[in-house]
Motif scaffolding. Structure first.
Motif, PDB file in Angstrom:
ATOM      1  N   MET A  80      32.512  40.356   8.518  1.00 16.04           N
ATOM      2  CA  MET A  80      33.151  39.393   9.187  1.00 16.04           C
ATOM      3  C   MET A  80      34.254  39.926   9.911  1.00 16.04           C
ATOM      4  N   ILE A  81      34.781  41.129   9.882  1.00 15.60           N
ATOM      5  CA  ILE A  81      35.920  41.836  10.695  1.00 15.60           C
ATOM      6  C   ILE A  81      35.086  42.186  12.033  1.00 15.60           C
ATOM      7  N   GLN A  84      34.641  39.006  13.944  1.00 12.29           N
ATOM      8  CA  GLN A  84      35.765  38.639  14.631  1.00 12.29           C
ATOM      9  C   GLN A  84      36.117  39.414  15.743  1.00 12.29           C
ATOM     10  N   GLU A  85      36.054  40.730  15.757  1.00  9.82           N
ATOM     11  CA  GLU A  85      36.381  41.699  16.853  1.00  9.82           C
ATOM     12  C   GLU A  85      35.549  41.491  18.003  1.00  9.82           C
ATOM     13  N   THR A  87      34.025  38.803  19.028  1.00 10.89           N
ATOM     14  CA  THR A  87      34.279  37.794  19.644  1.00 10.89           C
ATOM     15  C   THR A  87      35.672  37.525  20.193  1.00 10.89           C
ATOM     16  N   ALA A  88      36.445  38.519  19.998  1.00 11.00           N
ATOM     17  CA  ALA A  88      37.971  38.542  20.459  1.00 11.00           C
ATOM     18  C   ALA A  88      37.803  39.065  21.964  1.00 11.00           C
TER      19      ALA A  88
END
Length: 88
Positions: A80-81, A84-85, A87-88
């Motif tokens: 999950m991390i 998220q990274e 897509t940031a």
């Protein structure tokens, strides 16, 4: 329905309670106002306690208690991390 009680409160305090807004909205009753203020106070206490936690001390204590995940036990969280990274 909740049981109600009578509490002694200064007239000026009661008047102040009548004008409290919470998150920009007026509260309808003194009970709503007091409840909202208590809940906000509890939230602040919680976050102050969380801010006081040293991450290294927390990890050390969790490892000592056997509650810290071993290598590979938190693969879902790592995925999950990473997602998220990316897509940031």
């Amino acid at each position: 329905m909740n049981e109600t009680t009578t509490i002694t409160i200064a007239r000026t305090t009661r008047q102040r309670l009548a004008h409290v807004t919470f998150h920009g909205k007026p509260l309808k009753t003194a009970d709503e106002t007091v409840t909202a203020l208590i809940e906000e106070h509890e939230r602040r206490q919680f976050w102050e306690a969380m801010d006081a936690i040293d991450p290294d001390e927390y990890e050390a204590q969790a490892r000592e208690e056997g509650a810290w995940p071993a290598e590979g036990e938190y693969a879902a969280e790592e995925q999950m991390i990473r997602a998220q990274e990316s897509t940031a």
